[in-house]
Design a protein around this motif. Structure first.
Motif, PDB file in Angstrom:
ATOM      1  N   ASP A 330      11.357 -15.307 -20.368  1.00 61.85           N
ATOM      2  CA  ASP A 330      12.452 -14.351 -20.212  1.00 61.85           C
ATOM      3  C   ASP A 330      11.855 -12.961 -19.985  1.00 61.85           C
ATOM      4  O   ASP A 330      11.358 -12.322 -20.917  1.00 61.85           O
ATOM      5  CB  ASP A 330      13.337 -14.375 -21.460  1.00 61.85           C
ATOM      6  N   VAL A 331      11.916 -12.497 -18.758  1.00 61.49           N
ATOM      7  CA  VAL A 331      11.291 -11.230 -18.389  1.00 61.49           C
ATOM      8  C   VAL A 331      11.979 -10.050 -19.065  1.00 61.49           C
ATOM      9  O   VAL A 331      11.328  -9.076 -19.463  1.00 61.49           O
ATOM     10  CB  VAL A 331      11.306 -11.062 -16.855  1.00 61.49           C
ATOM     11  N   GLU A 332      13.293 -10.118 -19.219  1.00 60.83           N
ATOM     12  CA  GLU A 332      14.020  -9.016 -19.855  1.00 60.83           C
ATOM     13  C   GLU A 332      13.655  -8.917 -21.336  1.00 60.83           C
ATOM     14  O   GLU A 332      13.481  -7.821 -21.865  1.00 60.83           O
ATOM     15  CB  GLU A 332      15.521  -9.194 -19.679  1.00 60.83           C
ATOM     16  N   ARG A 333      13.526 -10.049 -22.002  1.00 60.00           N
ATOM     17  CA  ARG A 333      13.115 -10.021 -23.415  1.00 60.00           C
ATOM     18  C   ARG A 333      11.681  -9.502 -23.526  1.00 60.00           C
ATOM     19  O   ARG A 333      11.366  -8.712 -24.419  1.00 60.00           O
ATOM     20  CB  ARG A 333      13.224 -11.410 -24.043  1.00 60.00           C
ATOM     21  N   LEU A 334      10.820  -9.932 -22.609  1.00 59.40           N
ATOM     22  CA  LEU A 334       9.438  -9.463 -22.608  1.00 59.40           C
ATOM     23  C   LEU A 334       9.387  -7.952 -22.440  1.00 59.40           C
ATOM     24  O   LEU A 334       8.624  -7.252 -23.130  1.00 59.40           O
ATOM     25  CB  LEU A 334       8.675 -10.155 -21.481  1.00 59.40           C
ATOM     26  N   ALA A 335      10.212  -7.413 -21.550  1.00 58.92           N
ATOM     27  CA  ALA A 335      10.250  -5.967 -21.330  1.00 58.92           C
ATOM     28  C   ALA A 335      10.787  -5.242 -22.555  1.00 58.92           C
ATOM     29  O   ALA A 335      10.311  -4.154 -22.913  1.00 58.92           O
ATOM     30  CB  ALA A 335      11.100  -5.650 -20.105  1.00 58.92           C
ATOM     31  N   ALA A 336      11.807  -5.825 -23.211  1.00 55.05           N
ATOM     32  CA  ALA A 336      12.372  -5.198 -24.408  1.00 55.05           C
ATOM     33  C   ALA A 336      11.357  -5.133 -25.539  1.00 55.05           C
ATOM     34  O   ALA A 336      11.336  -4.181 -26.324  1.00 55.05           O
ATOM     35  CB  ALA A 336      13.617  -5.965 -24.856  1.00 55.05           C
ATOM     36  N   LEU A 337      10.467  -6.132 -25.612  1.00 53.55           N
ATOM     37  CA  LEU A 337       9.495  -6.193 -26.696  1.00 53.55           C
ATOM     38  C   LEU A 337       8.238  -5.370 -26.428  1.00 53.55           C
ATOM     39  O   LEU A 337       7.620  -4.851 -27.356  1.00 53.55           O
ATOM     40  CB  LEU A 337       9.098  -7.649 -26.952  1.00 53.55           C
TER      41      LEU A 337
END
Length: 386
Positions: A330-337
């Motif tokens: 999940d790229v969006e979760r990766l970016a959020a973290l």
């Protein structure tokens, strides 16, 4: 996107083995030198230290690895589970898993009564000559008998096998797979043999005494594994792991692949916890030698700490997450973290080569891409200095 709270797993490393396999590069020691009582006391104390650091957290999975944790006394297993539940609380239906050697099949009933509900059985091969070459102390008949016993005692069982072994062919691997699948096991972990640095196999390879199959034969065996298991109703949900249903999948391993939190106790056990230092993801590793770990816990800390910066955390989450064949990364979760995203040019190349595809915000390896997972991951890592 706001990152959701991470689930917590507990890894318990029992480092002792009756015999050390020539392909193994884990932190293991001969059981003849074991200090079981002192190590158990240290691990129980270590759990209390973790509770002091983390505060109230619920544990969603417990995994006993090693080494050979099926050598542990059932009372020791029970004591660790009871202490973890008292200090942290085990989530309802928490997965309790343990890795076992088929030679310990007479101990399986005691292990089950101690609270273990998922057994990972290290059969490794269904060919007696291969088992001797792998340094195993059981034969194929004993391995399959242990599998039947495990399936009668445990709610969930995983069968572990190694392929791309010396003298093995795709045809012989197919026969082994079909035999194993005939037992109806809900989960299989099927690993390609790799020659790890520092192992006895590496030393044999260097002196010309070991001849693994050529790369193209190993690739054929990987493709064959996917085909045969999928046809039998065990598709891969991770590159090396196959399950009949979502309920059969390993909860604990998914914690690793999905970048959740886990604490590790026992010599050499690793940890990754977001709240470890109160202000970001951090990690650590317990002292590798049992005596140093025991003494370290007595003095109040048996672990060496490290802080993961955003770059290191990004790489780790990318390498692990891309392995999930359906869930993907999940790229969006990766970016959020981490505040970082995969390299745009690299991603474009991987998509053009049909090694990865995008499903909304999720990146998933194609069937062909799974054979090149490490290459794909490395290509997606951005230039942090740019």
């Amino acid at each position: 996107m706001t990152a959701r709270p991470a689930r917590l797993g507990l890894y318990i490393h029992w480092p002792y083995c009756a015999r050390i396999c020539p392909y193994c590069d884990f932190n293991v020691y001969k059981a003849a030198h074991a200090q079981p009582e002192a190590l158990l006391d240290a691990m129980l104390a270590d759990l209390a230290l973790w509770r002091d650091r983390l505060g109230a957290r619920t544990i969603h999975s417990v995994h006993f690895g090693g080494g050979t944790p099926s050598l542990m006394a059932p009372a020791a297993i029970a004591a660790l589970l009871e202490t973890a539940d008292r200090l942290f609380g085990l989530a309802p239906g928490a997965e309790i898993g343990l890795e076992a050697n088929p030679m310990e099949h007479e101990r399986f009933a005691g292990i089950a009564s101690a609270g273990v509900e998922r057994l990972s059985l290290g059969v490794q091969a269904l060919d007696d000559d291969s088992l001797k070459r792998l340094g195993r102390d059981h034969d194929a008949r004993t391995g399959l008998a242990a599998l039947e016993k495990a399936q009668a005692l445990f709610r969930r069982v995983s069968l572990d096998l190694i392929y791309a072994r010396e003298t093995q062919t795709p045809e012989s691997w197919r026969r082994e797979l079909e035999t194993a699948l005939g037992f109806g096991t809900g989960h299989m972990s099927l690993y390609q043999l790799t020659i790890e640095p520092g192992t006895a196999f590496e030393r044999k390879l260097k002196r010309g005494a070991l001849t693994p199959p050529p790369d193209d034969a190993a690739a054929d065996m990987y493709a064959l594994t996917q085909e045969v298991c999928a046809s039998a109703g065990l598709p891969s949900y991770e590159i090396s792991n196959h399950a009949r249903s979502e309920a059969d999948q390993s909860v604990h391993n998914r914690l690793y692949w999905e970048g959740e939190d886990w604490i590790g106790i026992g010599p050499g056990a690793h940890s990754r916890v977001g709240a470890f230092a109160k202000d970001g993801r951090a990690g650590g590793a317990a002292h590798r030698r049992p005596e140093l770990y025991i003494e370290g816990v007595k003095s109040g800390d048996g672990h060496e700490r490290e802080r993961l910066d955003a770059d290191a955390e990004f790489i780790e989450r990318l390498l692990m997450g891309i392995r999930l064949t359906e869930a993907g990364l999940d790229v969006e979760r990766l970016a959020a973290l981490t505040g970082l995203r995969p390299d745009a040019d690299g991603l474009a190349r991987m998509r053009a080569q049909e090694l990865v595809l995008a499903r909304g915000s999720t990146l998933v390896l194609t069937e062909r891409g799974r054979a090149f997972a490490d290459h794909v991951a490395e290509t997606l890592i951005p230039d942090f200095d740019a």
